[in-house]
Design an enzyme around this catalytic site. Structure first.
Site, mmCIF file in Angstrom:
data_model
loop_
_atom_site.group_PDB
_atom_site.id
_atom_site.type_symbol
_atom_site.label_atom_id
_atom_site.label_comp_id
_atom_site.label_asym_id
_atom_site.label_seq_id
_atom_site.Cartn_x
_atom_site.Cartn_y
_atom_site.Cartn_z
ATOM 1 N N HIS A 90 -19.523 -2.664 -29.616
ATOM 2 C CA HIS A 90 -18.167 -2.109 -29.460
ATOM 3 C C HIS A 90 -18.152 -0.589 -29.588
ATOM 4 O O HIS A 90 -18.919 -0.003 -30.357
ATOM 5 C CB HIS A 90 -17.160 -2.780 -30.399
ATOM 6 C CG HIS A 90 -17.405 -2.593 -31.868
ATOM 7 N ND1 HIS A 90 -16.855 -1.548 -32.562
ATOM 8 C CD2 HIS A 90 -18.112 -3.314 -32.760
ATOM 9 C CE1 HIS A 90 -17.207 -1.657 -33.837
ATOM 10 N NE2 HIS A 90 -17.977 -2.708 -33.986
ATOM 11 N N ASP B 83 -15.347 1.338 -30.302
ATOM 12 C CA ASP B 83 -14.376 1.946 -31.222
ATOM 13 C C ASP B 83 -14.935 2.044 -32.635
ATOM 14 O O ASP B 83 -15.870 1.337 -33.009
ATOM 15 C CB ASP B 83 -13.071 1.137 -31.237
ATOM 16 C CG ASP B 83 -13.233 -0.257 -31.824
ATOM 17 O OD1 ASP B 83 -14.228 -0.924 -31.498
ATOM 18 O OD2 ASP B 83 -12.367 -0.672 -32.614
ATOM 19 N N ASP C 128 -21.348 1.776 -37.047
ATOM 20 C CA ASP C 128 -20.648 0.551 -36.650
ATOM 21 C C ASP C 128 -19.666 0.931 -35.552
ATOM 22 O O ASP C 128 -18.591 1.390 -35.850
ATOM 23 C CB ASP C 128 -19.953 -0.042 -37.884
ATOM 24 C CG ASP C 128 -19.078 -1.228 -37.562
ATOM 25 O OD1 ASP C 128 -19.203 -1.768 -36.459
ATOM 26 O OD2 ASP C 128 -18.247 -1.594 -38.417
ATOM 27 N N GLU D 17 -12.771 -3.612 -31.298
ATOM 28 C CA GLU D 17 -13.309 -4.652 -32.176
ATOM 29 C C GLU D 17 -12.715 -4.515 -33.571
ATOM 30 O O GLU D 17 -12.349 -5.488 -34.205
ATOM 31 C CB GLU D 17 -14.836 -4.555 -32.255
ATOM 32 C CG GLU D 17 -15.506 -5.751 -32.925
ATOM 33 C CD GLU D 17 -15.710 -5.632 -34.436
ATOM 34 O OE1 GLU D 17 -16.065 -6.638 -35.046
ATOM 35 O OE2 GLU D 17 -15.487 -4.556 -35.018
ATOM 36 N N GLU D 18 -12.583 -3.281 -34.022
ATOM 37 C CA GLU D 18 -12.118 -3.048 -35.402
ATOM 38 C C GLU D 18 -10.668 -3.468 -35.597
ATOM 39 O O GLU D 18 -10.242 -3.710 -36.720
ATOM 40 C CB GLU D 18 -12.295 -1.566 -35.786
ATOM 41 C CG GLU D 18 -13.739 -1.069 -35.747
ATOM 42 C CD GLU D 18 -14.646 -1.699 -36.800
ATOM 43 O OE1 GLU D 18 -14.155 -2.510 -37.595
ATOM 44 O OE2 GLU D 18 -15.842 -1.365 -36.804
ATOM 45 N N ASP E 45 -24.294 -5.754 -33.733
ATOM 46 C CA ASP E 45 -23.214 -5.202 -34.553
ATOM 47 C C ASP E 45 -23.403 -5.586 -36.021
ATOM 48 O O ASP E 45 -22.447 -5.665 -36.769
ATOM 49 C CB ASP E 45 -21.867 -5.731 -34.004
ATOM 50 C CG ASP E 45 -20.673 -5.030 -34.601
ATOM 51 O OD1 ASP E 45 -20.840 -3.931 -35.162
ATOM 52 O OD2 ASP E 45 -19.559 -5.580 -34.509
ATOM 53 N N HIS F 93 -17.642 1.659 -42.557
ATOM 54 C CA HIS F 93 -16.218 1.970 -42.739
ATOM 55 C C HIS F 93 -15.971 2.943 -43.885
ATOM 56 O O HIS F 93 -14.958 2.857 -44.564
ATOM 57 C CB HIS F 93 -15.383 0.699 -42.990
ATOM 58 C CG HIS F 93 -15.479 -0.292 -41.858
ATOM 59 N ND1 HIS F 93 -14.712 -1.433 -41.812
ATOM 60 C CD2 HIS F 93 -16.223 -0.307 -40.734
ATOM 61 C CE1 HIS F 93 -15.006 -2.109 -40.704
ATOM 62 N NE2 HIS F 93 -15.927 -1.442 -40.037
HETATM 63 ZN ZN LIG Z 1 -18.765 -3.449 -35.822
#
Ligand SMILES: [Zn+2]
Length: 428
Positions: free
Chosen positions: A98, A100, A161, A195-196, A218, A400
């Site tokens: 992903h 984003d 990520d 995705e997030e 991922d 994150h």
């Molecule tokens: Zn991810």
């Protein structure tokens, strides 16, 4: 599946590692934060900057010689590389990552810091962020191996990520295209938005896809292989009471819906909540309560790896809701909404998808670590849609957060695994 021997000699040299590192840093610097608020309203992509990243990637895939490159109106970037000569009948498969990054931490003006031959000293970043290998086993391992560690400067996230995943996929396929002696079938790629925000597969262009199975790239630490996640339902419970003025409530037979909702929540098993469970244990999690004397509603998440247990959870919610309602002389309605399902079931139907991946890990010297995911993934959504999709590690850590970092060695290892996997699939 019998073990398939290592298929190829993959030249992992400094130039290869440098290429992976440079690519990752280039992607990390591109702003691509998504927005849950917009995505929940059905806007995909939820932010225009995801398109900026997709257009950059599209240009790169064009210059590398990918085929049939398409950027859809919802910001899904599709491309493929054709089979090598004589392997046109090999099962095609798809790789996904992903574009984003999560919105909780800024992803603007990312300024990656590179620690080459990392020596194990505490990494001091802006804002007082310290990465201490004595407290982070994976970082300690990186120091022992004189790995190259890439961190943020402390003011943003890194976006490993899942920019590490995109880096790994592009690097593996670039390698395959420049080493035509390595046999493989058709390989498809999808780089997705959002995705997030939990909406990553909402507009996935399945119509473009020929593959019957896929892999997301991922995951986290070296060796992680995810092929199991929660079954997830939301229960919406409505309690119905009878409102009355408080001065003669007894005579009027007041039935207070708020009291019912409170009693219901109290009756949920306290040892089965997210804060009291981990590993393979499921839970009940109240997330919203709303109401008046006449009507009160409660929403809760139900999570369980096991399908039969999930049925028991649903039944218990109904039983407790009705019990709470009747003890006050009111009524309750219960509705269960499926959110996503454990991908294990879909993957068990085509065991070779996971087995060949385990095989590829092993011949590359990586012991697979099967981690059940206490959540869902794009892979679990795809598996539900009929495309079984396990998840591969990326070497990204501390997701994150501003203390996020990636291991170059692990990114390179994942790249090697994908190259090996691609040629092993020709043996299926
Ligand atoms: Zn991810």
């Amino acid at each position: 599946m019998d073990i398939i021997e290592k298929q190829n000699v993959i030249e992992i040299d400094d130039a290869f590692r440098e290429n992976v590192k440079e690519r990752f840093i280039r992607y990390a610097k591109i702003y691509s934060t998504s927005s849950s608020e917009n995505a929940d309203k059905g806007i995909i992509p939820s932010t225009p900057q995801q398109f900026d990243f997709a257009r950059e990637l599209k240009k790169e895939l064009e210059s590398l010689g990918f085929k049939n490159i398409q950027l859809t109106e919802n910001c899904y970037l599709y491309a493929n590389i054709p089979a090598t000569l004589g392997f046109e009948k090999t099962k095609p498969f798809c790789l996904l990552a992903h574009m984003d990054t999560v919105e909780e931490v800024s992803g603007l003006n990312v300024n990656p810091q590179v620690f080459k031959n990392y020596d194990g000293k505490i990494i001091d970043l802006k804002g007082g962020i310290k990465l201490d290998p004595s407290k982070i086993p994976a970082l300690c391992q990186a120091a022992e191996e004189s790995d190259t560690v890439i961190t943020t400067d402390g003011t943003t996230l890194l976006g490993g990520d899942d920019k590490a995943g995109i880096t790994i996929i592009v690097s593996a396929l670039e390698y395959l295209m420049s080493h035509k002696d390595i046999p493989h079938g058709k390989i498809e790629v999808i780089f997705s938005p959002d995705e997030e925000t939990g909406h990553g597969m909402d507009k996935v262009p399945l119509n473009l896809l020929e593959s019957k199975f896929a892999y997301t790239v991922d995951g986290g630490h070296l060796g992680e292989l995810e092929s199991e996640c929660f079954n997830a339902f939301r229960s919406d419970i409505t309690f119905k009471g009878i409102a009355s003025h408080t001065n003669n409530a007894r005579a009027n037979g007041m039935v207070n819906a708020i009291s019912m909702a409170g009693a219901f929540i109290q009756s949920l098993p306290r040892g089965e909540s997210p804060e009291t469970t981990d590993g393979r244990l499921g839970f009940y999690c109240p997330l919203k309560i709303n109401g008046s004397m006449e009507e009160a509603s409660v929403s809760l998440f139900l999570r369980d790896f096991d399908k039969d247990n999930m049925e028991k959870r649903k039944a218990l919610v109904e039983q407790l809701a009705f019990a709470a309602a009747s003890s006050f002389g009111g009524n309750a309605e219960v509705k269960h909404v499926q959110q996503y399902l454990n991908m294990k079931e879909g993957l068990d139907k085509v065991p070779y998808v996971k087995e060949v991946l385990i095989n590829a890990y092993k011949v590359c010297g990586v012991e697979p670590v099967m981690t059940p995911i206490r959540g869902g993934t794009d892979g679990s959504r795809l598996t539900e849609m009929g495309i079984p999709t396990p998840n591969i590690f990326t070497g990204a850590h501390n997701y994150h957060s501003a203390s996020e970092w990636v291991s170059l060695k692990q990114m390179v290892k994942a790249t090697e695994i994908i190259i090996e996997l691609s040629s092993m699939i020709t043996k299926l």
